[in-house]
Design an enzyme around this catalytic site. Structure first.
Site, PDB file in Angstrom:
ATOM      1  N   ARG A 122       0.897  -1.213   0.083  1.00 51.21           N
ATOM      2  CA  ARG A 122      -0.018   0.081   0.099  1.00 51.21           C
ATOM      3  C   ARG A 122       0.807   1.285  -0.075  1.00 51.21           C
ATOM      4  O   ARG A 122       0.650   2.273  -0.738  1.00 51.21           O
ATOM      5  CB  ARG A 122      -0.959  -0.061   1.311  1.00 51.21           C
ATOM      6  CG  ARG A 122      -2.026  -1.069   1.010  1.00 51.21           C
ATOM      7  CD  ARG A 122      -3.069  -0.852   2.301  1.00 51.21           C
ATOM      8  NE  ARG A 122      -2.272  -1.471   3.476  1.00 51.21           N
ATOM      9  CZ  ARG A 122      -2.066  -2.618   3.820  1.00 51.21           C
ATOM     10  NH1 ARG A 122      -2.522  -3.666   2.932  1.00 51.21           N
ATOM     11  NH2 ARG A 122      -1.433  -3.135   4.769  1.00 51.21           N
ATOM     12  N   GLU A 153       5.149  -9.900  13.945  1.00 49.51           N
ATOM     13  CA  GLU A 153       4.294 -10.575  15.247  1.00 49.51           C
ATOM     14  C   GLU A 153       4.732 -12.004  15.423  1.00 49.51           C
ATOM     15  O   GLU A 153       5.167 -12.509  16.650  1.00 49.51           O
ATOM     16  CB  GLU A 153       2.830 -10.490  15.150  1.00 49.51           C
ATOM     17  CG  GLU A 153       2.408  -9.768  16.202  1.00 49.51           C
ATOM     18  CD  GLU A 153       0.923  -9.478  15.968  1.00 49.51           C
ATOM     19  OE1 GLU A 153       0.418  -8.981  14.826  1.00 49.51           O
ATOM     20  OE2 GLU A 153       0.132  -9.453  16.812  1.00 49.51           O
TER      21      GLU A 153
END
Ligand code: AMP
Length: 173
Positions: free
Chosen positions: A61, A98
């Site tokens: 993005r 993560e």
């Protein structure tokens, strides 16, 4: 038109792409000509008028915003991509997500030493992605004028990973 109009358009998608994540969906900004133009104007303003040779965008993005900013500033555009997507000789760095690790790459001749660079991505979360991009740019001798985001999730503290480079965000959460 203001930053708050952008905030009103951003869609929170709960539990995407996995449980516990609230995903900030910026596609409603992209789909509205006035909002998209405003987002690019506000990102350009973060440079404070400094001369920018190249705008570097982060996969995926980040490309959308960075390419439009580059066009508006009369600068070049350079992509930082996930591993295996760039065709020429690359410099790469690994960073933590993560869960597990990811690798980002930059063409080794994409930025010349001393060039003035603005780094752009849609969102700053933990800062791991942008810090990896900064590492690559530092290795190539770039002069990083600033790092600009549409959205900053301030509660994750990502900004601290990018010091001492100047960080700007249009919208803070
Ligand atoms: P981080 O490395 O944790 O700062 O993550 C930043 C990258 O992951 C950016 O390229 C974002 O596009 C994406 N990202 C992380 N968290 C979110 C979120 N809550 N909503 C949308 N995108 C996110």
């Amino acid at each position: 038109m203001s930053a708050e109009s952008l905030r009103a358009a951003i869609r929170d998608v709960v539990d995407f792409p996995k449980p516990g994540i609230v995903f900030k969906d910026i596609t409603p900004i992209l789909a509205d000509g006035e909002l998209f133009r405003e987002s690019i104007s506000l990102l350009c303003a973060t440079t404070g008028g400094a001369k920018i040779d190249k705008v570097v965008g982060i996969d995926a993005r980040g490309f959308i915003f960075a390419a439009a900013v580059a066009d508006r500033l009369g600068a070049g555009f350079v992509p930082i991509r996930k591993k295996g997507k760039l065709p020429w000789k690359t410099r790469q760095t690994a960073y933590s997500l993560e869960y597990g690790e990811s690798i980002v790459e930059l063409h080794e001749d994409a930025v010349k030493p001393g060039e003035s660079i603005l780094l752009v991505d849609d969102l700053l979360a933990t800062g791991g992605t942008a810090a990896a991009a900064v590492k690559l740019l530092d290795e190539l001798g770039a002069k990083l004028v600033g790092i600009s985001f549409v959205i900053e999730l301030g509660f994750l503290g990502g900004r601290a990973k990018l010091a001492p480079h100047p960080v700007s965000a249009i919208l803070a959460y």
